[in-house]
Design an enzyme around this catalytic site. Structure first.
Site, short mmCIF file in Angstrom:
data_model
loop_
_atom_site.label_atom_id
_atom_site.label_comp_id
_atom_site.label_asym_id
_atom_site.label_seq_id
_atom_site.Cartn_x
_atom_site.Cartn_y
_atom_site.Cartn_z
N GLU A 242 7.12 3.60 2.93
CA GLU A 242 7.60 3.21 2.10
C GLU A 242 8.86 3.92 0.93
O GLU A 242 8.34 4.04 -0.53
CB GLU A 242 6.23 3.09 0.87
CG GLU A 242 6.03 1.57 1.02
CD GLU A 242 4.80 0.88 -0.06
OE1 GLU A 242 4.56 -0.37 -0.41
OE2 GLU A 242 4.37 1.75 -0.78
C1 TNX Z 1 1.51 0.30 0.01
S1 TNX Z 1 0.15 0.47 2.28
C2 TNX Z 1 1.21 1.23 -0.10
C3 TNX Z 1 0.01 1.78 -0.98
C4 TNX Z 1 -0.10 1.23 -1.59
C5 TNX Z 1 -1.12 -0.13 -2.04
C6 TNX Z 1 -1.33 -1.26 -2.43
C7 TNX Z 1 0.90 1.34 2.45
C8 TNX Z 1 1.41 2.03 3.50
N1 TNX Z 1 0.95 2.24 1.39
O1 TNX Z 1 0.63 2.78 -1.61
O2 TNX Z 1 -1.76 2.05 -2.82
O3 TNX Z 1 0.53 -0.85 -0.71
O4 TNX Z 1 -2.03 -2.10 -1.94
#
Ligand code: TNX
Length: 432
Positions: A242
């Site tokens: 992300e």
């Molecule tokens: C996505 S899954 C994220 C996390 C969040 C989560 C909440 C991923 C690799 N990153 O930073 O905590 O969603 O569901």
């Protein structure tokens, strides 16, 4: 005859069992467990525990006789990696709380605990060469208020506790995104030289290390070196998910450089699926969390996959619209959703040989205490454990829901707070 009336654990070389497999023979007057490795005996003892009545799990002593069914079991896991991830960054959990979780993982033969040790809201492990990461970056949490961090001694205690239960701890420091806690602790990690305030919200994607600055790579090298020294296992998780503020080239350049730093310290890199945009080493691992083709590019470079599909096995998703805590961006995940899927058909073109295993992440934006951890993990986590251990041909939802029903009593005996899903006719209530 020498075994009459005994429970015998025997180490006997047997190639067919691998490291974790075991043979268990129960007859009228003896129990014999055989394995090639101590780890296999440990997994077999967990099966023995599950064959005993649920009240064996109560903290008080009970008189016997303790009866178990007679029979013969030859058992070994389908996948080498059966993991659980705990996010101790959004909310912090103490050493004792993490150890309790490890005990519950071990009962279901889960063999990796991935600790998400740093995110925007908190940095949870002391790095001696950069002490302000923990001291300042660890001082708060989602929603504000005091956070916390592990000293290196605390962390070593978790690693040792896990190792005694044949669970390998895999540390994750997420980067280059999800780094506000680090950026707030050291101004020189920011491109503009200005440290932002600590962050206690739950947005994602806004932070990044300054990937064009050499200071960043000195920082990464120090962090990776100290983590590697604390880590007996071969893997370090460097996140990589992300990132919304970098160009594709900046992101790829950063991941490839970090992958080299990890290798220079004798470890292998794991990253979230986004890292497959970079040239991965065949020793690296990508952790798939969305659906679609994610993971296919990583496999083409020879890297292996850990599967954590959010719509199936994100333990921070609500069970349905009425249960709390939890989020639902990946949908609601009831017990059947979490159990009724096969890793070998998840990613198009990716078969069993390219899959290292499966892992259930528990993100803790909305999960604030151990009761909530248990509620989110039980009963979904034992389903993931079975997906990772048993062949697909041996798994059927209608049969599983009956076997699962008997575990309610076991969780009550252990004091585990579980979701009494309406999909299962729980046997909980009377004892033995
Ligand atoms: C996505 S899954 C994220 C996390 C969040 C989560 C909440 C991923 C690799 N990153 O930073 O905590 O969603 O569901």
């Amino acid at each position: 005859p020498a075994l009459r009336g005994r429970i015998a654990l025997r180490l006997e070389g047997d190639e067919a069992l691998g490291d974790e497999g075991y043979r268990l023979t129960v007859d009228e007057d003896s129990v014999v467990l055989r394995a090639s490795r101590p780890e296999g005996l440990f997994r077999g003892v967990q099966t023995l525990r599950q064959l005993l009545p649920a009240s064996v799990e109560e903290p008080t002593a009970h008189p016997g006789p303790w009866r178990i069914p007679a029979g013969r079991i030859v058992d070994r896991p389908r996948f080498a990696w059966r993991g659980a991830m705990l996010d101790v960054a959004r909310h912090f959990f103490t050493v004792a709380e993490v150890e309790r979780y490890i005990d519950l993982l071990a009962l279901y033969k889960i063999n990796h605990l991935h600790l998400h040790l740093a995110d925007d809201q908190g940095w949870r492990i002391m790095i001696r060469s950069w002490p302000n990461l923990a001291a300042h970056g660890g001082s708060t949490k989602v929603g504000g208020g005091p956070g916390g961090y592990y000293t290196q001694q605390d962390y070593a205690a978790i690693v040792a506790y896990a190792r005694d239960r044949y669970v390998t701890v895999v540390p994750e420091i997420d980067m280059p995104g999800h780094t506000n806690a680090a950026l707030a602790s050291y101004p020189e990690l920011n491109c503009n030289g200005v440290a932002p305030a600590l962050y206690t919200g739950i947005e994602v994607g806004f932070s990044s290390l300054c990937v064009g600055s050499e200071t960043t790579y000195l920082f990464v090298d120090d962090v990776v070196r100290e983590l590697a020294e604390l880590t007996p296992g071969p893997y370090l998780h460097l996140g990589g998910d992300e990132v919304k503020t970098l160009t594709h080239e900046e992101y790829v350049g950063f991941v490839e450089r970090v992958q080299g730093i990890v290798a220079a310290h004798g470890k292998r890199m794991i990253g979230w699926e986004e890292v497959e945009q970079a040239r991965l080493l065949p020793t690296s691992v990508a952790q798939v969390w969305r659906s679609g083709n994610a993971g296919a590019a990583a496999v083409r470079t020879g890297a292996k996959l850990i599967l954590s599909p959010s719509a199936r096995i994100y333990l921070d998703m609500q069970y349905d619209s009425t249960t709390t805590p939890g989020l639902h961006w990946a949908g609601y995940v009831e017990v059947r959703d979490a159990y009724d899927w096969d890793p070998a058909t998840l990613v198009p073109g990716v078969g069993e040989a390219e899959i290292l295993g499966v892992e259930a992440p528990l993100w803790t934006e909305t999960v604030t205490d151990v009761h909530a951890i248990e509620f989110m993990a039980f009963p979904r986590l034992p389903g993931l454990a079975e997906i990772g251990w048993s062949p697909a041909t041996a798994r059927h939802w209608e049969d599983y829901r009956l076997r699962l029903a008997a575990h309610g009593r076991r969780w009550s005996a252990l004091g585990v707070n579980y979701h009494r899903s309406p999909q299962v006719d729980w046997e909980d209530g009377e004892r033995r």
